[in-house]
Structures are given as C-alpha cells and as structure tokens.
Write a protein that holds these residues in place. Structure first.
Motif, PDB file in Angstrom:
ATOM      1  N   CYS A 123      49.561 -53.095 -30.308  1.00  0.00           N
ATOM      2  CA  CYS A 123      48.220 -53.034 -30.870  1.00  0.00           C
ATOM      3  C   CYS A 123      47.529 -54.396 -30.892  1.00  0.00           C
ATOM      4  CB  CYS A 123      48.260 -52.442 -32.281  1.00  0.00           C
ATOM      5  SG  CYS A 123      48.840 -50.731 -32.320  1.00  0.00           S
ATOM      6  N   LEU A 125      48.331 -57.317 -32.343  1.00  0.00           N
ATOM      7  CA  LEU A 125      48.229 -57.873 -33.690  1.00  0.00           C
ATOM      8  C   LEU A 125      49.085 -59.118 -33.887  1.00  0.00           C
ATOM      9  CD1 LEU A 125      48.402 -54.461 -35.606  1.00  0.00           C
ATOM     10  CD2 LEU A 125      46.382 -55.923 -35.371  1.00  0.00           C
ATOM     11  N   PHE A 140      39.994 -55.368 -36.081  1.00  0.00           N
ATOM     12  CA  PHE A 140      41.428 -55.599 -36.285  1.00  0.00           C
ATOM     13  C   PHE A 140      41.985 -54.672 -37.358  1.00  0.00           C
ATOM     14  CE2 PHE A 140      41.171 -59.636 -33.902  1.00  0.00           C
ATOM     15  CZ  PHE A 140      42.352 -59.527 -33.178  1.00  0.00           C
ATOM     16  N   GLN A 142      41.025 -51.675 -37.808  1.00  0.00           N
ATOM     17  CA  GLN A 142      41.209 -50.388 -37.129  1.00  0.00           C
ATOM     18  C   GLN A 142      42.482 -50.416 -36.286  1.00  0.00           C
ATOM     19  OE1 GLN A 142      39.392 -48.218 -38.262  1.00  0.00           O
ATOM     20  NE2 GLN A 142      38.723 -46.648 -36.843  1.00  0.00           N
ATOM     21  N   ARG A 143      42.787 -51.553 -35.682  1.00  0.00           N
ATOM     22  CA  ARG A 143      44.038 -51.698 -34.929  1.00  0.00           C
ATOM     23  C   ARG A 143      45.245 -51.515 -35.848  1.00  0.00           C
ATOM     24  NH1 ARG A 143      44.255 -54.290 -29.921  1.00  0.00           N
ATOM     25  NH2 ARG A 143      42.209 -54.631 -28.989  1.00  0.00           N
ATOM     26  N   ILE A 146      45.707 -47.863 -36.505  1.00  0.00           N
ATOM     27  CA  ILE A 146      46.389 -47.164 -35.404  1.00  0.00           C
ATOM     28  C   ILE A 146      47.869 -47.524 -35.397  1.00  0.00           C
ATOM     29  CG2 ILE A 146      46.536 -46.972 -32.892  1.00  0.00           C
ATOM     30  CD1 ILE A 146      43.497 -47.307 -32.800  1.00  0.00           C
ATOM     31  N   ALA A 147      48.185 -48.801 -35.677  1.00  0.00           N
ATOM     32  CA  ALA A 147      49.584 -49.235 -35.692  1.00  0.00           C
ATOM     33  C   ALA A 147      50.393 -48.468 -36.739  1.00  0.00           C
ATOM     34  CB  ALA A 147      49.663 -50.736 -35.952  1.00  0.00           C
ATOM     35  N   THR A 163      36.510 -45.033 -33.740  1.00  0.00           N
ATOM     36  CA  THR A 163      35.608 -46.142 -33.410  1.00  0.00           C
ATOM     37  C   THR A 163      34.387 -46.191 -34.319  1.00  0.00           C
ATOM     38  OG1 THR A 163      34.448 -44.804 -31.738  1.00  0.00           O
ATOM     39  CG2 THR A 163      36.314 -46.120 -30.990  1.00  0.00           C
ATOM     40  N   GLN A 170      34.307 -54.195 -30.034  1.00  0.00           N
ATOM     41  CA  GLN A 170      35.433 -53.592 -30.753  1.00  0.00           C
ATOM     42  C   GLN A 170      35.688 -52.170 -30.272  1.00  0.00           C
ATOM     43  OE1 GLN A 170      33.818 -54.080 -34.680  1.00  0.00           O
ATOM     44  NE2 GLN A 170      34.931 -55.981 -35.085  1.00  0.00           N
ATOM     45  N   ASP A 173      37.606 -52.276 -27.049  1.00  0.00           N
ATOM     46  CA  ASP A 173      39.010 -52.645 -27.265  1.00  0.00           C
ATOM     47  C   ASP A 173      39.807 -51.481 -27.859  1.00  0.00           C
ATOM     48  OD1 ASP A 173      38.426 -55.152 -26.292  1.00  0.00           O
ATOM     49  OD2 ASP A 173      38.255 -56.096 -28.281  1.00  0.00           O
ATOM     50  N   ILE A 174      39.214 -50.758 -28.818  1.00  0.00           N
ATOM     51  CA  ILE A 174      39.927 -49.640 -29.455  1.00  0.00           C
ATOM     52  C   ILE A 174      40.118 -48.500 -28.452  1.00  0.00           C
ATOM     53  CG2 ILE A 174      39.766 -47.847 -31.219  1.00  0.00           C
ATOM     54  CD1 ILE A 174      40.638 -50.575 -32.283  1.00  0.00           C
ATOM     55  N   LEU A 177      42.994 -49.342 -26.372  1.00  0.00           N
ATOM     56  CA  LEU A 177      44.227 -49.154 -27.136  1.00  0.00           C
ATOM     57  C   LEU A 177      44.594 -47.674 -27.209  1.00  0.00           C
ATOM     58  CD1 LEU A 177      46.523 -50.085 -28.945  1.00  0.00           C
ATOM     59  CD2 LEU A 177      44.902 -50.209 -30.854  1.00  0.00           C
TER      60      LEU A 177
END
Length: 312
Positions: A123, A125, A140, A142-143, A146-147, A163, A170, A173-174, A177
């Motif tokens: 992710c 991070l 971040f 949101q990352r 998801i993690a 999103t 962003q 990027d999401i 991911l």
C-alpha cells in the motif's frame, strides 16, 4: 468459477421504508465487481449487510461457502471491509494500527509481522509507517484503510466509495492500488463514479431506489454505449419518409433543414445502405457522424427505464 460471495434475495427495511429490495449478488474468484448507483440508491446499506455490519431483513449471504448470518465469526474471517469513512485510530502510528488490526483478525507472532510488512509495502506506506495516522493526508489515510482491509489476506475485499473526498492525484493513486489488490483478492467496489467502474471492474451491477436494475459484464455495458444513431447532413435531402424506409432505420429526427438524426438498432447499422442510396439518388452526402453514447447516458437510460416502468 468458484463463488466466494453469494447474496440471495437480500433485502433491508427500516420501519416502513425499504432501503434494499431482493438483490442477488455473486462474486467469483479473481473478479472485480462494480456496484454502481447514485447517492442514496442503497449501496452503503448493501455493503454493510455483505460485510456483516448490518443484519438484513431477509435473504442469505454466503462468504466462501460459510453462512454469514449463522456463522458470523467464521464468515467474517474471509472478508476485508473498507467503509466509506475508514475506521482509523488517529492517535496510533500506521504500523501500530495495522498490528492492532492483524491481532483482531487472530494473527500473532511472526505471521503478524510478515502480514503487516506485506501490506505496508503493497500500500506504499513505508515512508509513513511510524507517523501518527492523524497527521497523514486524506490519500494516505485511505491507503491505511485499504491496508487494514487486506492485512489478514481475506478472500473477499469490500470497498465502499474508496476515492470519496480525494483530489485527482490521490484518486489516481488509490485506483492503481485497487488494481494491485485485485490481483490477489476478489473485490466489490461500491461507487457512484461511472469512469471508476469502467476502469477497474470486470462486471457491473447498477442499483437505484434499492433495486437492482442491471447486472452484466463491462463488455455488455460497453455494447450499450456503441453508436445507435447517425447524424447525417444531405445537400439535396430526401423526405423523412424516404430516410425512414432505409432498412435498419427505426426513426428519423429532423435537426435542421438538411440535417437528420437516424436511430437504429445496434445490431443493424444502416450506414452502408445510406451511403449507397445517397450516391444513387444524388442526395449529396456532406456529413455522416456515428454518435457515441457516454457511460453516463447509458446509466441514465437504465435508471429512467425503471422509473418509467413504475409510472406506467
């Protein structure tokens, strides 16, 4: 294909109000299913039921063959869930929070360390893993959300509006991911953003007013976007009745004195016949444009079709 998630005749009522009515959903291994609908359509209510956070009024939910209502703990072990508002503890660092989430999913010792290291890397991070979550940007955070949904490597990952509230960079990027996550998990993506479904999903289900209106592959949805009308300009235009008589033409709309819109069935394109007749009859064809329908057009047509059927 192995079905990792099955929801049959799923419904939810709040008092006299029906939020979701008899929806059927299935998700096979390796699929990304887009659950699409306008705000207030019943998407989040459905996602909460599928994740075991809201009991349905009726219906059955099977997660990897386990009945979610009868064996909730066993079924939830196969689910990763990111609600619309990520459940983050802002006072913890990213690593502390992911360790906590791993422990909630019964990971411990070396398997826990390996799982946390894996999702931190996947992710993106690594550079923020020791920072407090409350100090991170929305992207971040949101990352991290998801993690936590994939730390225990579940079979099914449910992402509700992942999103929402992000800026364009962003969002990009999401979405990247999510595509990465889909390589190892089956994913349900709930969203009201039409291009998101087109970019990320294999199949799509469209919901409005709590009812399922469309369920098919992205390819089938794309076919509905193909041109089913021609815009034609003819210097020496024939009558509307002559244009209507061309094989395949369903109806003719006059736009201007010499410009027409010819509607036809998608599987019976009259373009070649029109060109041949224009040459043979001296219509002097000046413009011929196949009109493309956007995904928004198709979506609105599906929703309006349902509304019209209710009014009938």
């Amino acid at each position: 294909m192995t079905k990792l998630l099955e929801a049959n005749n799923l419904g939810k009522r709040f008092g006299q109000q029906t939020a979701v009515s008899d929806i059927n959903i299935h998700l096979s291994r390796g699929e990304v299913l887009g659950f699409l609908g306008p705000n207030g359509a019943g998407k989040s209510t459905t996602m909460k039921m599928l994740s075991g956070n809201l009991a349905p009024t009726n219906g059955q939910i099977l997660i990897n063959g386990v009945d979610l209502l009868e064996q909730p703990k066993q079924a939830k072990a196969h689910i990763g869930y990111l609600p619309e508002t990520p459940p983050l503890y802002r006072e913890l660092t990213v690593r502390e929070f992911l360790v906590f989430c791993g422990r909630l999913n019964l990971l411990a010792g070396k398997p826990l360390r390996i799982a946390v290291d894996r999702v931190i890397e996947r992710c993106g991070l690594g550079d923020v893993q020791h920072r407090l979550i409350g100090q991170l940007s929305k992207g971040f955070q949101q990352r991290v959300g998801i993690a936590q949904a994939i730390v225990h490597h579940p079979a099914v990952v449910i992402l509700d509006e992942p999103t929402s509230g992000l800026d364009p960079i962003q969002i990009r990027d999401i979405r990247h991911l999510i595509r990465e996550v889909a390589n190892e998990h089956s994913v349900i993506l709930s969203t009201h953003i039409l291009p998101e479904v087109q970019m990320l999903c294999d199949r799509v289900q469209i919901i409005a007013h709590g009812q399922l209106l469309f369920s098919d592959s992205i390819d089938a949805l794309s076919k509905q976007m193909h041109a089913s009308s021609l815009q034609v300009q003819l210097a020496n235009a024939p009558s509307v009745s002559e244009l209507s008589a061309i094989a395949g033409v369903v109806s003719v709309q006059t736009i201007a004195d010499s410009t027409f819109r010819l509607h036809y069935q998608p599987d019976n394109d009259p373009t070649e016949r029109l060109v041949s007749l224009a040459v043979a009859n001296g219509w002097q064809l000046r413009q011929l444009v196949a009109e493309q329908h956007s995904l928004e057009d198709v979506f609105m047509k599906i929703v309006q079709r349902e509304e019209n059927s209710k009014d009938a």
